[in-house]
Design a protein around this motif. Structure first.
Motif, PDB file in Angstrom:
ATOM      1  N   GLU A  21      59.099 -64.071 -25.775  1.00 27.11           N
ATOM      2  CA  GLU A  21      60.149 -63.173 -26.273  1.00 27.11           C
ATOM      3  C   GLU A  21      61.409 -63.239 -25.410  1.00 27.11           C
ATOM      4  N   LYS A  22      61.204 -63.433 -24.122  1.00 30.21           N
ATOM      5  CA  LYS A  22      62.368 -63.534 -23.226  1.00 30.21           C
ATOM      6  C   LYS A  22      63.073 -64.884 -23.346  1.00 30.21           C
ATOM      7  N   GLY A  23      62.421 -65.802 -24.061  1.00 31.80           N
ATOM      8  CA  GLY A  23      63.025 -67.118 -24.268  1.00 31.80           C
ATOM      9  C   GLY A  23      62.797 -68.076 -23.118  1.00 31.80           C
ATOM     10  N   TYR A  24      61.827 -67.772 -22.256  1.00 30.94           N
ATOM     11  CA  TYR A  24      61.508 -68.708 -21.178  1.00 30.94           C
ATOM     12  C   TYR A  24      60.661 -69.835 -21.765  1.00 30.94           C
ATOM     13  N   THR A  25      61.127 -71.033 -21.642  1.00 27.05           N
ATOM     14  CA  THR A  25      60.345 -72.148 -22.171  1.00 27.05           C
ATOM     15  C   THR A  25      59.570 -72.846 -21.062  1.00 27.05           C
ATOM     16  N   GLN A  26      60.254 -73.096 -19.945  1.00 26.67           N
ATOM     17  CA  GLN A  26      59.601 -73.819 -18.850  1.00 26.67           C
ATOM     18  C   GLN A  26      59.679 -73.033 -17.559  1.00 26.67           C
ATOM     19  N   PRO A  27      58.627 -73.140 -16.745  1.00 26.08           N
ATOM     20  CA  PRO A  27      58.725 -72.489 -15.435  1.00 26.08           C
ATOM     21  C   PRO A  27      59.751 -73.194 -14.558  1.00 26.08           C
ATOM     22  N   SER A  28      60.422 -72.436 -13.732  1.00 25.95           N
ATOM     23  CA  SER A  28      61.344 -73.044 -12.772  1.00 25.95           C
ATOM     24  C   SER A  28      60.492 -73.710 -11.684  1.00 25.95           C
ATOM     25  N   PRO A  29      61.066 -74.582 -10.840  1.00 27.00           N
ATOM     26  CA  PRO A  29      60.257 -75.262  -9.815  1.00 27.00           C
ATOM     27  C   PRO A  29      59.462 -74.302  -8.930  1.00 27.00           C
ATOM     28  N   ILE A  30      60.061 -73.199  -8.508  1.00 28.21           N
ATOM     29  CA  ILE A  30      59.310 -72.275  -7.639  1.00 28.21           C
ATOM     30  C   ILE A  30      58.152 -71.647  -8.419  1.00 28.21           C
ATOM     31  N   GLN A  31      58.361 -71.387  -9.698  1.00 26.05           N
ATOM     32  CA  GLN A  31      57.285 -70.810 -10.513  1.00 26.05           C
ATOM     33  C   GLN A  31      56.173 -71.838 -10.730  1.00 26.05           C
ATOM     34  N   ALA A  32      56.583 -73.071 -11.026  1.00 29.09           N
ATOM     35  CA  ALA A  32      55.587 -74.125 -11.280  1.00 29.09           C
ATOM     36  C   ALA A  32      54.679 -74.308 -10.068  1.00 29.09           C
ATOM     37  N   ALA A  48      62.617 -69.966  -0.806  1.00 28.55           N
ATOM     38  CA  ALA A  48      63.430 -70.071  -2.029  1.00 28.55           C
ATOM     39  C   ALA A  48      64.381 -68.903  -2.071  1.00 28.55           C
ATOM     40  N   GLN A  49      65.525 -69.138  -2.625  1.00 28.12           N
ATOM     41  CA  GLN A  49      66.516 -68.067  -2.638  1.00 28.12           C
ATOM     42  C   GLN A  49      66.575 -67.383  -4.004  1.00 28.12           C
ATOM     43  N   THR A  50      67.333 -66.320  -4.039  1.00 24.83           N
ATOM     44  CA  THR A  50      67.557 -65.590  -5.281  1.00 24.83           C
ATOM     45  C   THR A  50      68.182 -66.518  -6.317  1.00 24.83           C
ATOM     46  N   GLY A  51      67.752 -66.357  -7.541  1.00 21.75           N
ATOM     47  CA  GLY A  51      68.317 -67.192  -8.597  1.00 21.75           C
ATOM     48  C   GLY A  51      67.430 -68.371  -8.939  1.00 21.75           C
ATOM     49  N   THR A  52      66.341 -68.537  -8.195  1.00 21.46           N
ATOM     50  CA  THR A  52      65.429 -69.651  -8.467  1.00 21.46           C
ATOM     51  C   THR A  52      64.292 -69.219  -9.385  1.00 21.46           C
ATOM     52  N   GLY A  53      64.234 -67.940  -9.692  1.00 21.01           N
ATOM     53  CA  GLY A  53      63.145 -67.420 -10.525  1.00 21.01           C
ATOM     54  C   GLY A  53      61.959 -66.964  -9.689  1.00 21.01           C
ATOM     55  N   LYS A  54      62.215 -66.614  -8.436  1.00 21.57           N
ATOM     56  CA  LYS A  54      61.093 -66.288  -7.541  1.00 21.57           C
ATOM     57  C   LYS A  54      60.420 -64.969  -7.915  1.00 21.57           C
ATOM     58  N   THR A  55      61.137 -64.061  -8.580  1.00 19.90           N
ATOM     59  CA  THR A  55      60.511 -62.782  -8.930  1.00 19.90           C
ATOM     60  C   THR A  55      59.332 -63.004  -9.885  1.00 19.90           C
ATOM     61  N   ALA A  56      59.565 -63.816 -10.908  1.00 21.29           N
ATOM     62  CA  ALA A  56      58.466 -64.100 -11.837  1.00 21.29           C
ATOM     63  C   ALA A  56      57.362 -64.877 -11.127  1.00 21.29           C
ATOM     64  N   ALA A  57      57.741 -65.641 -10.101  1.00 23.89           N
ATOM     65  CA  ALA A  57      56.745 -66.440  -9.378  1.00 23.89           C
ATOM     66  C   ALA A  57      55.686 -65.549  -8.739  1.00 23.89           C
ATOM     67  N   ALA A  99      59.765 -56.087 -17.570  1.00 24.83           N
ATOM     68  CA  ALA A  99      60.079 -57.030 -18.644  1.00 24.83           C
ATOM     69  C   ALA A  99      58.888 -57.971 -18.891  1.00 24.83           C
ATOM     70  N   TYR A 100      58.333 -58.530 -17.817  1.00 32.28           N
ATOM     71  CA  TYR A 100      57.207 -59.466 -17.997  1.00 32.28           C
ATOM     72  C   TYR A 100      55.940 -58.734 -18.432  1.00 32.28           C
ATOM     73  N   GLY A 101      55.823 -57.469 -18.012  1.00 31.78           N
ATOM     74  CA  GLY A 101      54.602 -56.721 -18.322  1.00 31.78           C
ATOM     75  C   GLY A 101      54.776 -55.758 -19.480  1.00 31.78           C
ATOM     76  N   GLY A 419      72.223 -69.552  -8.276  1.00 31.36           N
ATOM     77  CA  GLY A 419      71.841 -68.862  -9.489  1.00 31.36           C
ATOM     78  C   GLY A 419      72.637 -67.580  -9.652  1.00 31.36           C
ATOM     79  N   PRO A 420      72.354 -66.855 -10.719  1.00 30.47           N
ATOM     80  CA  PRO A 420      73.117 -65.629 -10.967  1.00 30.47           C
ATOM     81  C   PRO A 420      72.860 -64.572  -9.907  1.00 30.47           C
ATOM     82  N   ASP A 421      73.822 -63.738  -9.706  1.00 29.80           N
ATOM     83  CA  ASP A 421      73.659 -62.674  -8.728  1.00 29.80           C
ATOM     84  C   ASP A 421      72.922 -61.488  -9.322  1.00 29.80           C
ATOM     85  N   ARG A 422      72.374 -60.725  -8.422  1.00 32.69           N
ATOM     86  CA  ARG A 422      71.701 -59.518  -8.883  1.00 32.69           C
ATOM     87  C   ARG A 422      72.748 -58.477  -9.247  1.00 32.69           C
ATOM     88  N   ASN A 423      72.341 -57.629 -10.147  1.00 35.21           N
ATOM     89  CA  ASN A 423      73.256 -56.643 -10.661  1.00 35.21           C
ATOM     90  C   ASN A 423      72.798 -55.263 -10.220  1.00 35.21           C
TER      91      ASN A 423
HETATM   92  P1  AMP Z   1      65.214 -64.486  -9.731  1.00 33.57           P
HETATM   93  O1  AMP Z   1      65.401 -65.644  -8.816  1.00 33.57           O
HETATM   94  O2  AMP Z   1      63.800 -64.060  -9.800  1.00 33.57           O
HETATM   95  O3  AMP Z   1      66.149 -63.375  -9.427  1.00 33.57           O
HETATM   96  O4  AMP Z   1      65.563 -64.990 -11.228  1.00 33.57           O
HETATM   97  C1  AMP Z   1      66.850 -65.428 -11.551  1.00 33.57           C
HETATM   98  C2  AMP Z   1      67.138 -65.344 -13.032  1.00 33.57           C
HETATM   99  O5  AMP Z   1      66.444 -66.379 -13.733  1.00 33.57           O
HETATM  100  C3  AMP Z   1      66.712 -64.042 -13.697  1.00 33.57           C
HETATM  101  O6  AMP Z   1      67.761 -63.640 -14.537  1.00 33.57           O
HETATM  102  C4  AMP Z   1      65.491 -64.397 -14.505  1.00 33.57           C
HETATM  103  O7  AMP Z   1      65.385 -63.587 -15.648  1.00 33.57           O
HETATM  104  C5  AMP Z   1      65.757 -65.847 -14.863  1.00 33.57           C
HETATM  105  N1  AMP Z   1      64.533 -66.664 -14.996  1.00 33.57           N
HETATM  106  C6  AMP Z   1      63.477 -66.637 -14.182  1.00 33.57           C
HETATM  107  N2  AMP Z   1      62.550 -67.529 -14.567  1.00 33.57           N
HETATM  108  C7  AMP Z   1      63.043 -68.157 -15.657  1.00 33.57           C
HETATM  109  C8  AMP Z   1      62.541 -69.197 -16.519  1.00 33.57           C
HETATM  110  N3  AMP Z   1      61.369 -69.783 -16.319  1.00 33.57           N
HETATM  111  N4  AMP Z   1      63.312 -69.580 -17.547  1.00 33.57           N
HETATM  112  C9  AMP Z   1      64.519 -69.003 -17.749  1.00 33.57           C
HETATM  113  N5  AMP Z   1      65.047 -68.020 -16.981  1.00 33.57           N
HETATM  114  C10 AMP Z   1      64.325 -67.601 -15.950  1.00 33.57           C
END
Ligand code: AMP
Length: 441
Positions: A21-32, A48-57, A99-101, A419-423
């Motif tokens: 639903e969030k539209g995530y298709t592939q894990p980012s390298p840190i997630q993988a 890993a720094q912010t913006g790499t997707g580490k929160t979902a990791a 969001a993930y849960g 990557g994007p900054d936190r809000n």
């Molecule tokens: P983070 O580094 O955890 O702050 O994540 C940075 C941004 O990437 C956030 O806006 C996430 O929602 C987005 N994001 C995290 N993992 C993915 C993914 N696998 N695909 C697309 N966007 C993602």
């Protein structure tokens, strides 16, 4: 992005659904790399720094375990502890968990200072699947007897380097001392200096180590050079450069990096005394003061900002055309983060690094990391030919150096894209899944 898909992790169906639903298709390298390790229950040391997707990791494996457990926490029980350096990050991390849960039932609570503690203690007493906290308030509530960490099965330390920079080391150690020895620890830091490694060693057991290199793009160009200068001449050199920069174009912004908070403050004061409008940004400032400083910088009222590495991480200002490393960073990774503050969005930028005799080894580390020699700019009145010679003799890379004037020569130019900054947002309690909970933790 890797070839792996989210389905290869066998995450619980409600998590898969939320990701789709969030539209995530592939894990980012840190997630993988992190998700399979974290799902096994192994400790993790991730750079890993912010913006790499580490929160979902870390959030996805934690939520997966909660889905499998499928049992609500008992009164006072806390299952997962996530420590973050700031309230903004805590809120952001809680948003990600929610969001993930979103298709799971779980209880999440936030604990941080600056707000009433009562809603927080109430949430703690009810029991939480996930507690996201900043160290100061958590310790405060622990000392008042409101927090039982004895049931924690997973402990996450987010942005460990920033925690250290903000002076949380003792708080972290005290908190960690109350955690059960039998637990999983997931440790995240953008940089890995000595102090971080020491902390990681004391918290982790046989961790798997993951290092995600900062991403480089070729679209943006940064014109880098090193200026060899004796320590005592650094200030005069800085004044000269900034005066020149401001005389040429009042609207261009310059970011100056200092290694210490004290140094940043002092330098900004001296620049002001010399008639150069400057401000300092560092971890000692309150969030509101930092925001004001940034606003003044962004609109050019103070065209020079002196920053420490950690304070600079949240800076996303477009028209920074000059980055000056007044001090070279202790960790080579930081060099890449620093110079990535310029040449945003395809614009060009310059990065000048001052190098004094005690920094030759740091310059060498930088050159090894970026796999290129930084061209030497000897066309300034404080140039130290002896330092330049020592660097050449000391041998960095096996590449010819440009000893000439200006920024010609040297290796490929690369730039770092963040990557994007936190809000930052003002919420202080989030609801997990569909379970309603008292507001205000
Ligand atoms: P983070 O580094 O955890 O702050 O994540 C940075 C941004 O990437 C956030 O806006 C996430 O929602 C987005 N994001 C995290 N993992 C993915 C993914 N696998 N695909 C697309 N966007 C993602």
């Amino acid at each position: 992005m890797s070839e792996i898909t989210f389905s290869s992790f066998s995450l619980a169906e409600p998590l898969q659904r939320a990701l789709t639903e969030k539209g995530y298709t592939q894990p980012s390298p840190i997630q993988a790399q992190s998700i399979p390790v974290a799902m096994k229950g192994t400790d993790l040391l991730a750079c890993a720094q912010t913006g790499t997707g580490k929160t979902a990791a870390f959030a996805l494996p934690i939520l997966h375990r909660l889905a499998e457990l499928n049992r609500k926490p008992q009164r006072g029980e806390i299952r997962t502890l996530v420590l973050t350096p700031t309230r903004e990050l805590a809120v952001q991390v809680a948003d990600s968990f929610n969001a993930y849960g979103k298709h799971l039932r779980f209880r999440i609570g936030l604990v941080y200072g600056g707000v009433s503690q009562h809603p927080q203690t109430r949430a703690l007493q009810n029991g939480l699947d996930v507690l996201i906290a900043t160290p100061g308030r958590l310790l405060d509530l622990m000392e008042q007897g409101f927090v039982d960490l004895s049931k924690i099965s997973c402990f996450v330390l987010d942005e460990a380097d920033r925690m250290l920079d903000m002076g949380f080391i003792n708080d972290i150690r005290k908190i960690a001392g109350k955690l059960p020895a039998e637990r999983q620890t997931l440790f995240f830091s953008a940089t890995m200096g000595q102090e971080i490694s020491r902390l990681a060693n004391s918290l982790l057991r046989s961790p798997e180590e993951i290092r995600i290199a900062p991403q480089f793009t070729t679209a943006e160009k940064i014109d880098q050079s090193v200026l060899f200068v004796e320590k005592d001449n650094k200030q005069a050199l800085l004044f000269n450069i900034l005066e020149g920069q401001l005389a040429n174009n009042q609207r261009e912004l310059s970011l100056v990096f200092s290694r210490t908070k004290h140094g940043a403050k002092k330098l900004a004061e001296k620049l002001n005394r010399a008639g150069i409008k400057a401000d300092a940004i560092h971890g000692n400032k309150s969030q509101a003061a930092r925001q004001k400083t940034l606003d003044r910088f962004r609109d050019g009222r103070t065209p020079v900002l002196v920053a420490t590495d950690v304070a600079a991480r949240g800076i996303d200002v477009r028209n920074i055309t000059l980055v000056i490393n007044f001090d070279l960073p202790m960790e080579a990774d930081s060099y890449v983060h620093r110079i990535g503050r310029t040449a945003r969005a395809g614009a060009s930028g310059r990065a000048l690094s001052f190098c004094s005799s005690d920094e030759l080894n740091l310059l060498r580390s930088v050159e090894r990391l970026i796999k290129q020699t930084v061209p030497v700019d000897s066309g300034h009145e404080h140039h130290s030919a002896s330092l330049a010679a020592r660097h050449l003799q000391g041998g960095g890379l096996d590449q010819p150096k440009s000893g000439g004037k200006g920024r010609s020569g040297g290796g490929r130019q690369r730039s770092f894209s963040r990557g994007p900054d936190r809000n930052p947002r003002g919420k202080n309690f989030r609801r997990g899944g569909r379970r309603p909970r008292p507001a205000g933790a």
